[in-house]
Design a protein around this motif. Structure first.
Motif, short mmCIF file in Angstrom:
data_model
loop_
_atom_site.label_atom_id
_atom_site.label_comp_id
_atom_site.label_asym_id
_atom_site.label_seq_id
_atom_site.Cartn_x
_atom_site.Cartn_y
_atom_site.Cartn_z
N TRP A 245 0.88 -1.06 0.17
CA TRP A 245 -0.07 0.28 0.00
C TRP A 245 0.85 1.21 -0.06
N GLU A 246 1.83 1.31 0.90
CA GLU A 246 2.83 2.60 1.06
C GLU A 246 3.48 2.67 -0.22
N ARG A 249 1.65 4.19 -3.03
CA ARG A 249 1.36 5.72 -2.56
C ARG A 249 2.68 6.41 -2.88
N SER A 253 0.73 8.93 -5.40
CA SER A 253 -0.18 8.93 -4.40
C SER A 253 -1.63 9.31 -5.31
N THR A 256 -3.45 5.89 -5.25
CA THR A 256 -3.87 5.39 -3.84
C THR A 256 -5.55 6.28 -3.56
N TRP A 272 -3.34 7.32 7.17
CA TRP A 272 -2.41 6.49 6.68
C TRP A 272 -1.62 5.57 7.71
#
Length: 280
Positions: A245-246, A249, A253, A256, A272
Motif C-alpha cells: 500500500w505504501e 502511494r 499518491s 491510492t 495513513w
C-alpha cells in the motif's frame, strides 16, 4: 483412447459417452474415495482459465488448511469433492484445487466426496455451477467462454445454461443463434477451437483483429500485471500488505487516492498511519 489425449471438449465428451455406454453402473455410492481412484479430465470438467500463479497460490492456501487440520486430534478434511461415474470409474467434476492440495501433501486417507447423479451434460454444467468457498473467482471473459463451451457441447436447456453459467438469458440465446448459424454456413468449422469472442466476430463477418471487447482487454491486462507482481515479489506483499500500500502511494499518491474514492473513502479522512489494507 483416454480423454486426456485431446484438448477438445467436444471430442473428449464423445470419448466419455462411449465409456459410459460400454461401462456399468457404479458399484456403490461412496462418501469417500482414495485420490488415486479419481480421474481428472480438465478438458471436460474444468472451465476456468487459471493463471498458474493464482492457481498455485490457492492450492498452497488449501494445503495449509489441511496441514492445520491434521495437527488436531481429529482430522477435518476440506469440503467434499464432487465426482461423477463415467462407466468405469469416478471423474472429478468439482474441487480441482482441493484435489491438488491433497496430492501436494501426499494425503494418504480417502477424501470425502459427493456423487453427482445427473446426465453427462448436466455434470458438465455442474462443473461450472459449482461455487464452493474453496473456488477462485472467474473473470467475465472466463464466464462467457465457459458458457460458450456449454452451449456448443451440451443439450442443456436455456434455463439450465443460465443457471450453470450465471450468464444472462439474452446472451445465451445469442450464443445458440451464433452456433446454429456457424454450423450451417461453415460445417467444417471446429467451434471447440473458438472463444466466444472469436465465434461472435466470425458470425458478424469481422476479422478477429478488428476489435477486442473491453472486458477481455481488461482481464488480460490485469492477469499480466498480477503475473509480473507475483514473479517479482512472490509472497512478500501478502505477508506485509501495508508495504504494498505504501509503495504504491510513494509511486503515485494519485493512484491510492483514486483507489480510496472507488471505495467511497475520502482521502482527506483516511489515516495513513492506521491503514488496514484488509479493508480494501
Amino acid at each position: 483412447m483416454n480423454p486426456t489425449d485431446t484438448n477438445s471438449l467436444v471430442r473428449s465428451k464423445v470419448i466419455i459417452e462411449g465409456r459410459i455406454k460400454a461401462g456399468s453402473p457404479p458399484p456403490a455410492i461412496p462418501n469417500s474415495l482414495p485420490l488415486e481412484s479419481i480421474e481428472i479430465i480438465p478438458q471436460v470438467f474444468q472451465h476456468r482459465e487459471d493463471a498458474q500463479w493464482a492457481s498455485d497460490d490457492h492450492v498452497q492456501t488449501l494445503v495449509k488448511v489441511i496441514k492445520n487440520s491434521t495437527k488436531a486430534a481429529k482430522k477435518k478434511p476440506l469440503e467434499p469433492l464432487t465426482v461423477f461415474w463415467i462407466g468405469d470409474g469416478w471423474a472429478l467434476i468439482d474441487g480441482h484445487h482441493r484435489y491438488k492440495a491433497y496430492k501436494a501433501i501426499g494425503y494418504a486417507d480417502p477424501v470425502p466426496v459427493t456423487v453427482f447423479s445427473g446426465t453427462l451434460d448436466e455434470a458438465i454444467g455442474q462443473a461450472l455451477k459449482g461455487n464452493s468457498k474453496d473456488k477462485l473467482a472467474m473473470s467475465k471473459s472466463e464466464k462467457t467462454n465457459a458458457a460458450w463451451r456449454l452451449v456448443i457441447s451440451t443439450g442443456l436447456s436455456l434455463n439450465q445454461l443460465v443457471d450453470a453459467s450465471t450468464i444472462s438469458k439474452p446472451t445465451i440465446i445469442q450464443m445458440r443463434n451464433v452456433m446454429r448459424t456457424l454450423k450451417e454456413t461453415d460445417p467444417g468449422l471446429d467451434l471447440d477451437e473458438l472463444t466466444w469472442h472469436q465465434a461472435l466476430r466470425k458470425y458478424q463477418g469481422k476479422e478477429e483483429e478488428d476489435f477486442e471487447p473491453d472486458f477481455e482487454w481488461r482481464d488480460k491486462r490485469i492477469a499480466k500485471v498480477a503475473q509480473k507482481l507475483s514473479d517479482t515479489f512472490g509472497k512478500e506483499f501478502k505477508r506485509k500488505p501495508e508495504l504494498f500500500w505504501e509503495a504504491v502511494r510513494k509511486y503515485d499518491s494519485n493512484l491510492t487516492d483514486h483507489f480510496l474514492k472507488m471505495h467511497n473513502v475520502d482521502p482527506e479522512d483516511f489515516s495513513w498511519s492506521k491503514a488496514d489494507p484488509n479493508e480494501f
